[in-house]
Design a protein around this motif. Structure first.
Motif, PDB file in Angstrom:
ATOM      1  N   PHE A  88      51.137  31.344  38.553  1.00 13.66           N
ATOM      2  CA  PHE A  88      50.655  32.722  38.744  1.00 13.66           C
ATOM      3  C   PHE A  88      49.612  33.018  37.671  1.00 13.66           C
ATOM      4  CE2 PHE A  88      50.548  37.250  39.170  1.00 13.66           C
ATOM      5  CZ  PHE A  88      50.956  37.516  40.462  1.00 13.66           C
ATOM      6  N   ASP A  89      48.391  33.274  38.089  1.00 11.67           N
ATOM      7  CA  ASP A  89      47.303  33.585  37.175  1.00 11.67           C
ATOM      8  C   ASP A  89      47.247  35.093  36.966  1.00 11.67           C
ATOM      9  OD1 ASP A  89      45.016  33.873  35.707  1.00 11.67           O
ATOM     10  OD2 ASP A  89      43.699  32.808  37.098  1.00 11.67           O
ATOM     11  N   SER A  90      47.739  35.540  35.815  1.00  9.19           N
ATOM     12  CA  SER A  90      47.815  36.983  35.568  1.00  9.19           C
ATOM     13  C   SER A  90      46.442  37.626  35.405  1.00  9.19           C
ATOM     14  CB  SER A  90      48.659  37.250  34.317  1.00  9.19           C
ATOM     15  OG  SER A  90      48.035  36.723  33.157  1.00  9.19           O
ATOM     16  N   ARG A  91      45.410  36.796  35.214  1.00  7.19           N
ATOM     17  CA  ARG A  91      44.052  37.334  35.083  1.00  7.19           C
ATOM     18  C   ARG A  91      43.397  37.574  36.437  1.00  7.19           C
ATOM     19  NH1 ARG A  91      42.102  32.567  31.325  1.00  7.19           N
ATOM     20  NH2 ARG A  91      43.357  31.567  32.931  1.00  7.19           N
ATOM     21  N   ASP A  92      43.996  37.044  37.480  1.00 11.43           N
ATOM     22  CA  ASP A  92      43.477  37.253  38.834  1.00 11.43           C
ATOM     23  C   ASP A  92      43.994  38.600  39.332  1.00 11.43           C
ATOM     24  OD1 ASP A  92      42.826  37.244  41.527  1.00 11.43           O
ATOM     25  OD2 ASP A  92      43.364  35.140  41.844  1.00 11.43           O
ATOM     26  N   ARG A  93      43.248  39.651  39.052  1.00 12.36           N
ATOM     27  CA  ARG A  93      43.726  41.005  39.351  1.00 12.36           C
ATOM     28  C   ARG A  93      43.944  41.218  40.842  1.00 12.36           C
ATOM     29  NH1 ARG A  93      46.142  41.380  35.359  1.00 12.36           N
ATOM     30  NH2 ARG A  93      46.508  43.591  35.713  1.00 12.36           N
ATOM     31  N   ALA A  94      43.090  40.620  41.671  1.00 10.09           N
ATOM     32  CA  ALA A  94      43.274  40.771  43.120  1.00 10.09           C
ATOM     33  C   ALA A  94      44.601  40.152  43.552  1.00 10.09           C
ATOM     34  CB  ALA A  94      42.108  40.124  43.865  1.00 10.09           C
ATOM     35  N   LEU A  95      44.920  38.987  42.996  1.00 13.66           N
ATOM     36  CA  LEU A  95      46.192  38.339  43.318  1.00 13.66           C
ATOM     37  C   LEU A  95      47.373  39.172  42.840  1.00 13.66           C
ATOM     38  CD1 LEU A  95      47.904  35.911  44.255  1.00 13.66           C
ATOM     39  CD2 LEU A  95      47.550  34.910  41.976  1.00 13.66           C
ATOM     40  N   VAL A  96      47.247  39.726  41.635  1.00 11.52           N
ATOM     41  CA  VAL A  96      48.323  40.555  41.086  1.00 11.52           C
ATOM     42  C   VAL A  96      48.617  41.735  42.002  1.00 11.52           C
ATOM     43  CG1 VAL A  96      48.943  42.127  39.207  1.00 11.52           C
ATOM     44  CG2 VAL A  96      47.934  39.896  38.679  1.00 11.52           C
ATOM     45  N   TRP A  97      47.562  42.404  42.469  1.00 11.80           N
ATOM     46  CA  TRP A  97      47.785  43.578  43.331  1.00 11.80           C
ATOM     47  C   TRP A  97      48.255  43.168  44.730  1.00 11.80           C
ATOM     48  CZ3 TRP A  97      45.762  45.304  38.863  1.00 11.80           C
ATOM     49  CH2 TRP A  97      46.103  46.598  38.480  1.00 11.80           C
TER      50      TRP A  97
ATOM     51  N   ARG B 208      41.548  41.733  55.421  1.00 10.69           N
ATOM     52  CA  ARG B 208      40.937  43.063  55.291  1.00 10.69           C
ATOM     53  C   ARG B 208      41.926  44.113  54.772  1.00 10.69           C
ATOM     54  NH1 ARG B 208      41.080  46.695  60.089  1.00 10.69           N
ATOM     55  NH2 ARG B 208      42.643  45.907  61.546  1.00 10.69           N
ATOM     56  N   VAL B 209      43.209  43.762  54.688  1.00 11.46           N
ATOM     57  CA  VAL B 209      44.212  44.736  54.257  1.00 11.46           C
ATOM     58  C   VAL B 209      43.919  45.320  52.875  1.00 11.46           C
ATOM     59  CG1 VAL B 209      46.651  45.003  53.597  1.00 11.46           C
ATOM     60  CG2 VAL B 209      46.036  43.854  55.733  1.00 11.46           C
ATOM     61  N   PRO B 210      43.568  44.498  51.866  1.00 11.99           N
ATOM     62  CA  PRO B 210      43.325  45.080  50.543  1.00 11.99           C
ATOM     63  C   PRO B 210      42.194  46.097  50.508  1.00 11.99           C
ATOM     64  CG  PRO B 210      43.639  42.709  50.363  1.00 11.99           C
ATOM     65  CD  PRO B 210      43.499  43.019  51.824  1.00 11.99           C
ATOM     66  N   MET B 211      41.273  46.019  51.454  1.00  8.16           N
ATOM     67  CA  MET B 211      40.105  46.906  51.444  1.00  8.16           C
ATOM     68  C   MET B 211      40.324  48.198  52.216  1.00  8.16           C
ATOM     69  SD  MET B 211      38.333  45.081  49.535  1.00  8.16           S
ATOM     70  CE  MET B 211      36.881  46.132  49.537  1.00  8.16           C
ATOM     71  N   LEU B 212      41.423  48.302  52.947  1.00  4.24           N
ATOM     72  CA  LEU B 212      41.663  49.486  53.773  1.00  4.24           C
ATOM     73  C   LEU B 212      42.038  50.699  52.927  1.00  4.24           C
ATOM     74  CD1 LEU B 212      43.774  47.951  56.692  1.00  4.24           C
ATOM     75  CD2 LEU B 212      41.369  48.682  56.790  1.00  4.24           C
ATOM     76  N   GLU B 213      41.537  51.859  53.306  1.00  8.64           N
ATOM     77  CA  GLU B 213      41.987  53.108  52.697  1.00  8.64           C
ATOM     78  C   GLU B 213      43.433  53.367  53.132  1.00  8.64           C
ATOM     79  OE1 GLU B 213      40.400  55.021  50.505  1.00  8.64           O
ATOM     80  OE2 GLU B 213      38.764  53.568  50.502  1.00  8.64           O
ATOM     81  N   PRO B 214      44.199  54.133  52.328  1.00  9.72           N
ATOM     82  CA  PRO B 214      45.623  54.323  52.636  1.00  9.72           C
ATOM     83  C   PRO B 214      45.922  54.769  54.058  1.00  9.72           C
ATOM     84  CG  PRO B 214      45.163  55.123  50.440  1.00  9.72           C
ATOM     85  CD  PRO B 214      43.836  54.745  51.035  1.00  9.72           C
ATOM     86  N   ASP B 215      45.166  55.736  54.600  1.00  6.94           N
ATOM     87  CA  ASP B 215      45.465  56.226  55.943  1.00  6.94           C
ATOM     88  C   ASP B 215      45.275  55.134  56.989  1.00  6.94           C
ATOM     89  OD1 ASP B 215      46.140  58.691  54.974  1.00  6.94           O
ATOM     90  OD2 ASP B 215      44.231  59.654  55.484  1.00  6.94           O
TER      91      ASP B 215
END
Length: 302
Positions: A186-195, A277-284
């Motif tokens: 687990f690369d803790s510096r990979d913020r996209a992976l962390v989220w 595309r899920v990470p880029m979607l707005e909450p609604d």
């Protein structure tokens, strides 16, 4: 829109509760600090990193706490934990309408070792005692430090977990996993992976959080009010049937995600088209999509 993530614990409390209604227990003026930190010549905080008390939320008496991520990452020590436990026990004694926990913590304060571990276990037991008394417990996770370690487990003891997309919830934090198993794990510096792995969207899809909203203080407040109203009279205490259903859900999750290490693969396994595309979607937009593919509801929703 006011960002919840950017607020301190002392700013979140008045933003969440009805104006002027919150009464703090053991405020900083009482200077109750951790004796363990003093012995180590470590910095102390006069509230030991947590605000506890009671106020009104939507006109109802609600007890609450807010952990301060700016002090030792919101980590729990003996005094910090005792304040949480005392607040929870008092909520039972005074028959509160609900309890709202604004959680932001890396888990146990390593400076206090066993005292911190015991404190977290007592917090978990106190949360379950509150639920057994018929009082709903709502956990809100939206701070910059996330909610990890023992407090990650404590959050899942609540009736309802509310998260923002920026919030993070897990047992072990990214840095802990990397230290124990290496950057290859687990690369803790990979913020996209962390989220993707610990963030609000993933936790919502897996059923670990019941409500996902944008990073907005008023949206989180409204979600807390709705969550309290949605819990039936008697507070939906834990039952054996509920625990067995939760266990069955976890067994299915382990089976269905066997060998999958990338959250996008899990989302694909849930049937979601174009998971990238899920990470880029707005909450609604995300919630509209997630309604079709979300995992089996968990204990907090029963």
């Amino acid at each position: 829109m006011s960002s919840y993530q950017e607020l301190t614990a002392r700013q979140r409390i008045p933003a969440m509760f009805d104006a002027g209604s919150f009464e703090e227990f053991l405020p900083p003026s009482m200077r109750i600090v951790s004796p363990h930190l003093a012995q180590l010549d470590a910095a102390v905080s006069f509230d030991d990193g947590v605000v506890v008390g009671r106020g009104k939320l939507g006109g109802q008496v609600v007890f609450g706490a807010a952990q301060e991520g700016g002090f030792m990452g919101g980590a729990v020590g003996e005094v910090h934990g005792a304040k949480l436990v005392g607040m929870l026990q008092r909520a039972i004694d005074e028959r509160a309408h609900a309890v709202v926990l604004l959680l932001e913590s890396g888990g146990v304060r390593l400076h206090e070792a066993n005292a911190g571990l015991i404190a977290v276990s007592e917090v978990m037991r106190a949360i379950l005692d509150v639920r057994a008394a018929g009082i709903p417990v709502i956990a809100v996770v939206g701070g910059a430090n996330g909610c990890f370690g023992g407090m990650g487990i404590a959050a899942r003891c609540a009736n309802t977990v509310i998260m923002s997309e920026e919030g993070r919830l897990a047992m072990s934090g990214p840095e802990v996993i990397e230290t124990a198993n290496g950057v290859e794990e687990f690369d803790s510096r990979d913020r996209a992976l962390v989220w993707r792995t610990t963030g609000g969207k993933h936790r919502y899809l897996l059923g670990d959080c019941q409500v996902l909203v944008e990073d907005d203080t008023q949206a989180l407040r409204a979600a807390a009010l709705d969550a309290i109203a949605d819990i039936p009279a008697g507070g939906a205490p834990l039952t054996l049937d509920g625990l067995l259903a939760e266990q069955a859900m976890l067994e299915r999750r382990l089976r269905d995600t066997q060998g999958l290490t990338e959250p996008m693969d899990i989302w694909k396994g849930l049937g979601m088209p174009d998971p990238a595309r899920v990470p880029m979607l707005e909450p609604d937009a995300f919630l509209t999509l997630a309604a079709q593919y979300r995992a089996t509801p968990t204990l907090g929703e029963r």
